[in-house]
Each structure stands twice: as C-alpha cells, then as structure tokens.
Write a protein that holds these residues in place. Structure first.
Motif, mmCIF file in Angstrom:
data_model
loop_
_atom_site.group_PDB
_atom_site.id
_atom_site.type_symbol
_atom_site.label_atom_id
_atom_site.label_comp_id
_atom_site.label_asym_id
_atom_site.label_seq_id
_atom_site.Cartn_x
_atom_site.Cartn_y
_atom_site.Cartn_z
ATOM 1 N N GLU A 1 6.231 -19.774 -3.593
ATOM 2 C CA GLU A 1 6.676 -19.532 -2.221
ATOM 3 C C GLU A 1 7.944 -18.693 -2.241
ATOM 4 O O GLU A 1 8.782 -18.847 -3.122
ATOM 5 N N PRO A 2 8.101 -17.819 -1.256
ATOM 6 C CA PRO A 2 9.327 -17.021 -1.179
ATOM 7 C C PRO A 2 10.543 -17.915 -0.948
ATOM 8 O O PRO A 2 10.445 -18.933 -0.271
ATOM 9 N N ASP A 3 11.664 -17.545 -1.528
ATOM 10 C CA ASP A 3 12.921 -18.254 -1.320
ATOM 11 C C ASP A 3 13.579 -17.638 -0.086
ATOM 12 O O ASP A 3 14.111 -16.531 -0.141
ATOM 13 N N VAL A 4 13.541 -18.346 1.034
ATOM 14 C CA VAL A 4 14.045 -17.782 2.288
ATOM 15 C C VAL A 4 15.545 -17.556 2.254
ATOM 16 O O VAL A 4 16.075 -16.816 3.064
ATOM 17 N N THR A 5 16.251 -18.139 1.307
ATOM 18 C CA THR A 5 17.684 -17.910 1.210
ATOM 19 C C THR A 5 17.995 -16.603 0.493
ATOM 20 O O THR A 5 19.114 -16.136 0.515
ATOM 21 N N LYS A 6 16.969 -15.980 -0.138
ATOM 22 C CA LYS A 6 17.200 -14.747 -0.893
ATOM 23 C C LYS A 6 16.288 -13.618 -0.441
ATOM 24 O O LYS A 6 15.923 -12.762 -1.227
ATOM 25 N N VAL A 7 15.915 -13.601 0.814
ATOM 26 C CA VAL A 7 15.039 -12.540 1.316
ATOM 27 C C VAL A 7 15.824 -11.246 1.357
ATOM 28 O O VAL A 7 16.939 -11.191 1.878
ATOM 29 N N ARG B 1 0.805 -1.227 0.000
ATOM 30 C CA ARG B 1 0.000 0.000 0.000
ATOM 31 C C ARG B 1 0.838 1.277 0.000
ATOM 32 O O ARG B 1 0.468 2.268 -0.587
ATOM 33 N N SER B 2 1.968 1.310 0.644
ATOM 34 C CA SER B 2 2.739 2.540 0.745
ATOM 35 C C SER B 2 3.539 2.849 -0.520
ATOM 36 O O SER B 2 4.203 3.869 -0.593
ATOM 37 N N THR B 3 3.469 1.986 -1.498
ATOM 38 C CA THR B 3 4.254 2.176 -2.709
ATOM 39 C C THR B 3 3.510 3.048 -3.709
ATOM 40 O O THR B 3 2.362 2.805 -4.037
ATOM 41 N N SER B 4 4.212 4.077 -4.201
ATOM 42 C CA SER B 4 3.680 4.957 -5.228
ATOM 43 C C SER B 4 4.767 5.162 -6.272
ATOM 44 O O SER B 4 5.829 5.697 -5.969
ATOM 45 N N LEU B 5 4.508 4.690 -7.471
ATOM 46 C CA LEU B 5 5.485 4.798 -8.553
ATOM 47 C C LEU B 5 4.925 5.730 -9.621
ATOM 48 O O LEU B 5 3.873 5.460 -10.186
ATOM 49 N N ILE B 6 5.614 6.831 -9.898
ATOM 50 C CA ILE B 6 5.134 7.800 -10.876
ATOM 51 C C ILE B 6 6.044 7.779 -12.095
ATOM 52 O O ILE B 6 7.268 7.763 -11.971
ATOM 53 N N MET B 7 5.392 7.762 -13.279
ATOM 54 C CA MET B 7 6.121 7.740 -14.554
ATOM 55 C C MET B 7 5.790 8.965 -15.376
ATOM 56 O O MET B 7 4.618 9.255 -15.605
ATOM 57 N N GLN B 8 6.811 9.655 -15.807
ATOM 58 C CA GLN B 8 6.626 10.713 -16.784
ATOM 59 C C GLN B 8 6.474 10.049 -18.154
ATOM 60 O O GLN B 8 6.732 8.851 -18.309
ATOM 61 N N PRO B 9 6.053 10.793 -19.176
ATOM 62 C CA PRO B 9 5.926 10.191 -20.513
ATOM 63 C C PRO B 9 7.224 9.510 -20.946
ATOM 64 O O PRO B 9 8.314 10.046 -20.753
ATOM 65 N N HIS B 10 7.083 8.311 -21.468
ATOM 66 C CA HIS B 10 8.182 7.512 -22.026
ATOM 67 C C HIS B 10 9.205 7.060 -20.981
ATOM 68 O O HIS B 10 10.325 6.732 -21.321
ATOM 69 N N GLU B 11 8.809 7.043 -19.717
ATOM 70 C CA GLU B 11 9.648 6.501 -18.655
ATOM 71 C C GLU B 11 9.059 5.178 -18.193
ATOM 72 O O GLU B 11 7.937 4.833 -18.541
ATOM 73 N N SER B 12 9.827 4.460 -17.379
ATOM 74 C CA SER B 12 9.325 3.216 -16.818
ATOM 75 C C SER B 12 9.666 3.148 -15.332
ATOM 76 O O SER B 12 10.568 3.838 -14.858
ATOM 77 N N VAL B 13 8.920 2.310 -14.610
ATOM 78 C CA VAL B 13 9.177 2.022 -13.203
ATOM 79 C C VAL B 13 9.084 0.509 -13.025
ATOM 80 O O VAL B 13 8.448 -0.183 -13.822
ATOM 81 N N SER B 14 9.752 0.003 -12.001
ATOM 82 C CA SER B 14 9.756 -1.433 -11.746
ATOM 83 C C SER B 14 9.468 -1.705 -10.285
ATOM 84 O O SER B 14 9.728 -0.870 -9.414
ATOM 85 N N TYR B 15 8.946 -2.901 -10.030
ATOM 86 C CA TYR B 15 8.669 -3.340 -8.669
ATOM 87 C C TYR B 15 8.931 -4.833 -8.589
ATOM 88 O O TYR B 15 8.473 -5.596 -9.446
ATOM 89 N N ARG B 16 9.666 -5.254 -7.560
ATOM 90 C CA ARG B 16 9.967 -6.681 -7.352
ATOM 91 C C ARG B 16 9.006 -7.217 -6.292
ATOM 92 O O ARG B 16 8.901 -6.671 -5.198
ATOM 93 N N PHE B 17 8.319 -8.293 -6.623
ATOM 94 C CA PHE B 17 7.330 -8.896 -5.732
ATOM 95 C C PHE B 17 7.994 -10.015 -4.942
ATOM 96 O O PHE B 17 8.468 -10.993 -5.527
ATOM 97 N N ILE B 18 8.033 -9.862 -3.616
ATOM 98 C CA ILE B 18 8.759 -10.822 -2.781
ATOM 99 C C ILE B 18 7.837 -11.726 -1.965
ATOM 100 O O ILE B 18 8.318 -12.571 -1.227
ATOM 101 N N ALA B 19 6.525 -11.530 -2.103
ATOM 102 C CA ALA B 19 5.585 -12.364 -1.347
ATOM 103 C C ALA B 19 4.411 -12.737 -2.249
ATOM 104 O O ALA B 19 3.978 -11.934 -3.078
ATOM 105 N N PRO B 20 3.899 -13.965 -2.113
ATOM 106 C CA PRO B 20 2.732 -14.346 -2.909
ATOM 107 C C PRO B 20 1.506 -13.539 -2.498
ATOM 108 O O PRO B 20 1.426 -13.035 -1.377
#
Length: 142
Positions: free
Chosen positions: A131-137, A88-107
């Motif tokens: 399932e999350p890989d607990v060796t790469k948290v 919920r606290s994540t806010s990603l803003i993109m200007q024209p022709h830009e990109s944003v990324s987000y890594r999902f670490i939980a199902p």
C-alpha cells in the motif's frame, strides 16, 4: 538400416530439437526483490542486453515506493515504454552503457517494452505490491 528405424531416429531428433527450442525460447526470468535500505538506491536492477534483446529479469516484483533501475549493458539504444495506464506517458531512453530509473508509487502491474525492439519480443513487467505510504506521497514518480 530399415526405413522404420530411419523414421524413428528422424522423429526422435525432431522431437528433441522442438523441445530444446521451446525451452530456450520460453524462458521466464522473474525475481522478487526486497528493498535495500538507503535513500536513492534502487531496490532492483534490470539488465538490458542486446543479444538476445531482452530485459533480465523480465518479470520483477517490488514494493510501493521502490525504485527500479534499468542498466543498458549493450552497444545499442534501448527504451522502457510503459504500456499500462498508470505510467503510459513515461518513456525512458538509454544510450549504450547508460541507465534509467523509475520510482513506483502505486500498487499494480506495469507491463513495458523497448520501443526499438518490441517486434523482437523485448518486453517486461513490474509487479508492485503493498500500500502507498500516504505520509510520503510525492508529486513525481521519477
């Protein structure tokens, strides 16, 4: 032409118009993605467009640990605002022709919207499976 034939033609025309509008307005674009090998590469790219204001695909399934990239192909700003508790606290803003990324670490299911165009129905959903890989948290999820 008789009144009955006129009414029948009008009714058929309205039925066809209603079906066409319903089919165009209720498109459900979804995709299931298998992660691509390589560090730092997104598993999937969501295209963000202006006309109509939408995320394509608007429903995407990825695996835990995958990164999703949103690419703004339009000429105006857009955002990715997560609506679920997990991000919920994540806010990603993109200007024209830009990109944003987000890594999902939980199902889970991560609904999101564009803060500027939510009134236009600009919403999407990421479904994260596995399932999350607990060796790469990691500490962060960006």
């Amino acid at each position: 032409m008789t009144a009955n034939k006129t009414y029948t033609r009008w009714f058929v025309a309205m039925a066809i118009a209603a079906i066409s509008v319903g089919a165009l307005g209720c498109q459900h674009k979804s995709a299931i993605v298998v992660a691509q090998p390589g560090a730092g590469k997104p598993a999937a790219v969501v295209v963000v467009s202006d006309r109509p204001a939408e995320f394509v695909p608007n429903v995407l399934t990825v695996r835990v640990g995958d990164t999703v990239e949103w690419l703004n192909t339009g000429g105006i700003s857009h955002s990715v605002e997560f609506l679920s508790d997990g991000a919920r606290s994540t806010s990603l803003i993109m200007q024209p022709h830009e990109s944003v990324s987000y890594r999902f670490i939980a199902p889970g299911t991560y609904p999101y919207a564009c803060r500027f165009h939510i009134i236009d129905g600009m919403e999407g959903k990421i479904v994260v499976v596995g399932e999350p890989d607990v060796t790469k948290v990691s500490a962060g999820s960006h």
